[in-house]
Design an enzyme around this catalytic site. Structure first.
Site, PDB file in Angstrom:
ATOM      1  CB  THR A 112      -2.026  -0.943 -14.428  1.00  0.00           C
ATOM      2  OG1 THR A 112      -1.803  -0.845 -13.016  1.00  0.00           O
ATOM      3  CG2 THR A 112      -0.818  -0.465 -15.190  1.00  0.00           C
TER       4      THR A 112
ATOM      5  CG  ASP B 184      -1.824   1.109   1.387  1.00  0.00           C
ATOM      6  OD1 ASP B 184      -1.767   2.034   0.557  1.00  0.00           O
ATOM      7  OD2 ASP B 184      -2.631   1.087   2.341  1.00  0.00           O
ATOM      8  CB  ILE B 185       1.450   3.831  -2.609  1.00  0.00           C
ATOM      9  CG1 ILE B 185       2.677   4.650  -3.008  1.00  0.00           C
ATOM     10  CG2 ILE B 185       0.171   4.650  -2.737  1.00  0.00           C
ATOM     11  CD1 ILE B 185       2.765   4.979  -4.482  1.00  0.00           C
TER      12      ILE B 185
ATOM     13  CE1 TYR C 215      -9.577   6.826 -15.432  1.00  0.00           C
ATOM     14  CE2 TYR C 215      -7.429   7.875 -15.569  1.00  0.00           C
ATOM     15  CZ  TYR C 215      -8.780   7.952 -15.293  1.00  0.00           C
ATOM     16  OH  TYR C 215      -9.325   9.148 -14.892  1.00  0.00           O
TER      17      TYR C 215
ATOM     18  CG  ASN D 149     -10.292  12.227 -11.492  1.00  0.00           C
ATOM     19  OD1 ASN D 149     -10.473  13.442 -11.451  1.00  0.00           O
ATOM     20  ND2 ASN D 149     -10.728  11.410 -10.551  1.00  0.00           N
TER      21      ASN D 149
ATOM     22  N   GLY E  56      -9.711   3.533  -6.311  1.00  0.00           N
ATOM     23  CA  GLY E  56      -8.361   2.990  -6.450  1.00  0.00           C
ATOM     24  C   GLY E  56      -7.353   3.661  -5.532  1.00  0.00           C
ATOM     25  CB  VAL E  57      -3.715   4.270  -5.954  1.00  0.00           C
ATOM     26  CG1 VAL E  57      -3.559   5.162  -7.150  1.00  0.00           C
ATOM     27  CG2 VAL E  57      -2.562   4.489  -4.980  1.00  0.00           C
ATOM     28  CG  ASP E  58      -7.543   9.953  -6.763  1.00  0.00           C
ATOM     29  OD1 ASP E  58      -6.947  10.667  -5.932  1.00  0.00           O
ATOM     30  OD2 ASP E  58      -8.301  10.409  -7.646  1.00  0.00           O
TER      31      ASP E  58
HETATM   32  N1  AR6 Z   1      -1.305   1.380  -3.042  1.00  0.00           N
HETATM   33  C1  AR6 Z   1      -0.648   1.078  -4.190  1.00  0.00           C
HETATM   34  N2  AR6 Z   1      -1.259   0.755  -5.343  1.00  0.00           N
HETATM   35  C2  AR6 Z   1      -2.607   0.726  -5.336  1.00  0.00           C
HETATM   36  C3  AR6 Z   1      -3.383   1.018  -4.185  1.00  0.00           C
HETATM   37  C4  AR6 Z   1      -2.676   1.357  -3.004  1.00  0.00           C
HETATM   38  N3  AR6 Z   1      -3.303   1.661  -1.858  1.00  0.00           N
HETATM   39  N4  AR6 Z   1      -4.692   0.895  -4.513  1.00  0.00           N
HETATM   40  C5  AR6 Z   1      -4.744   0.524  -5.817  1.00  0.00           C
HETATM   41  N5  AR6 Z   1      -3.490   0.410  -6.310  1.00  0.00           N
HETATM   42  P1  AR6 Z   1      -6.113   2.835 -10.116  1.00  0.00           P
HETATM   43  P2  AR6 Z   1      -5.830   4.231 -12.707  1.00  0.00           P
HETATM   44  C6  AR6 Z   1      -3.040   0.051  -7.681  1.00  0.00           C
HETATM   45  O1  AR6 Z   1      -7.400   2.235 -10.521  1.00  0.00           O
HETATM   46  O2  AR6 Z   1      -5.945   2.946 -13.428  1.00  0.00           O
HETATM   47  C7  AR6 Z   1      -9.392   6.693  -9.735  1.00  0.00           C
HETATM   48  O3  AR6 Z   1     -10.781   6.704  -9.566  1.00  0.00           O
HETATM   49  C8  AR6 Z   1      -3.981  -0.693  -8.572  1.00  0.00           C
HETATM   50  O4  AR6 Z   1      -3.972  -2.093  -8.261  1.00  0.00           O
HETATM   51  O5  AR6 Z   1      -5.966   3.379  -8.749  1.00  0.00           O
HETATM   52  O6  AR6 Z   1      -4.748   5.184 -13.093  1.00  0.00           O
HETATM   53  C9  AR6 Z   1      -8.878   8.057 -10.203  1.00  0.00           C
HETATM   54  O7  AR6 Z   1      -9.591   9.121  -9.617  1.00  0.00           O
HETATM   55  C10 AR6 Z   1      -3.387  -0.418  -9.934  1.00  0.00           C
HETATM   56  O8  AR6 Z   1      -2.293  -1.312 -10.214  1.00  0.00           O
HETATM   57  O9  AR6 Z   1      -5.690   4.070 -11.099  1.00  0.00           O
HETATM   58  C11 AR6 Z   1      -9.091   7.974 -11.682  1.00  0.00           C
HETATM   59  O10 AR6 Z   1     -10.411   8.302 -12.020  1.00  0.00           O
HETATM   60  C12 AR6 Z   1      -2.803   0.978  -9.777  1.00  0.00           C
HETATM   61  O11 AR6 Z   1      -2.799   1.249  -8.367  1.00  0.00           O
HETATM   62  C13 AR6 Z   1      -8.811   6.519 -12.011  1.00  0.00           C
HETATM   63  O12 AR6 Z   1      -9.080   5.808 -10.800  1.00  0.00           O
HETATM   64  C14 AR6 Z   1      -3.608   2.053 -10.486  1.00  0.00           C
HETATM   65  O13 AR6 Z   1      -4.985   1.746 -10.371  1.00  0.00           O
HETATM   66  C15 AR6 Z   1      -7.380   6.285 -12.395  1.00  0.00           C
HETATM   67  O14 AR6 Z   1      -7.231   4.958 -12.840  1.00  0.00           O
END
Ligand code: AR6
Length: 176
Positions: free
Chosen positions: A125, A13-14, A128, A27, A35-37
């Site tokens: 990944t 977890d980042i 998106y 976004n 997600g991570v956001d």
């Molecule tokens: N720590 C590290 N990596 C993570 C965590 C975490 N806590 N949670 C998820 N990931 P995503 P995107 C990974 O969907 O594809 C949001 O709604 C996850 O497994 O977070 O760039 C934004 O507001 C994946 O490998 O981001 C945008 O609308 C990676 O983080 C949209 O999602 C990115 O997944 C962005 O989509």
């Protein structure tokens, strides 16, 4: 310091990582999401969104491939660098170049702010849907190219959340 000593891979977890800056896969609205956001805003608290609002007032959000910096709020990291990855749309929409820009512009903003240690999630990944293998290649290649000319950055950590990304990064980083 040799290149391979500057680049690290971590699984997890980042929001838990103690670095000068963590990168957020945001976004264009900068107003949070899933997600991570979502995880970063939840763990860092409202100070991050306050800074994002100021940026929105100043420049109206953040374009795909660009990056902005805010406080890290309650996170162990002092700052968050928010970048906006491309939505995968089959590959014919300059998605690869846009993803490379995310890494490059995040590193550039880090450098401008005196940041020495930075952690990246696997941008684009998740929600998106960017193919993980190509995204990992772009991430590693862009960071390596940047570190070859940058002397300020001491550590770049790729934080992978899932086993598939861990395996991809292990393989690619073994080649450096
Ligand atoms: N720590 C590290 N990596 C993570 C965590 C975490 N806590 N949670 C998820 N990931 P995503 P995107 C990974 O969907 O594809 C949001 O709604 C996850 O497994 O977070 O760039 C934004 O507001 C994946 O490998 O981001 C945008 O609308 C990676 O983080 C949209 O999602 C990115 O997944 C962005 O989509």
């Amino acid at each position: 310091m040799a290149l391979h000593q500057k680049i690290q891979l971590l699984k997890g977890d980042i929001t838990k990582i103690l670095v000068d800056a963590v990168v957020n896969a945001a976004n264009t609205s900068l107003m949070g999401g899933g997600g991570v956001d979502g995880a970063i805003h939840r763990a860092g608290g409202p100070a991050i969104l306050d800074d994002c609002r100021k940026i929105v007032l100043r420049q109206g959000g953040c374009k795909v491939g660009e990056a902005v910096i805010t406080t890290g709020g309650k996170l162990p990291a002092k700052n968050v660098i928010h970048t906006v990855g491309p939505v995968w749309n089959g590959g014919g929409n300059n998605e690869a170049e846009k993803l490379a820009n995310c890494y490059c512009n995040s590193l550039r903003i880090a450098e401008e702010n005196g940041i020495k240690t930075i952690a990246f999630p696997n941008i684009s990944t998740g929600i998106y849907r960017f193919p993980k293998d190509t995204a990992a290649e772009i991430a590693v290649q862009t960071v390596v190219l940047f570190l070859e000319k940058d002397i300020g950055l001491e550590q770049v950590i790729f934080v992978c959340f899932d086993d598939e990304n861990v395996a991809l990064y292990k393989k690619l980083l073994g080649l450096i």
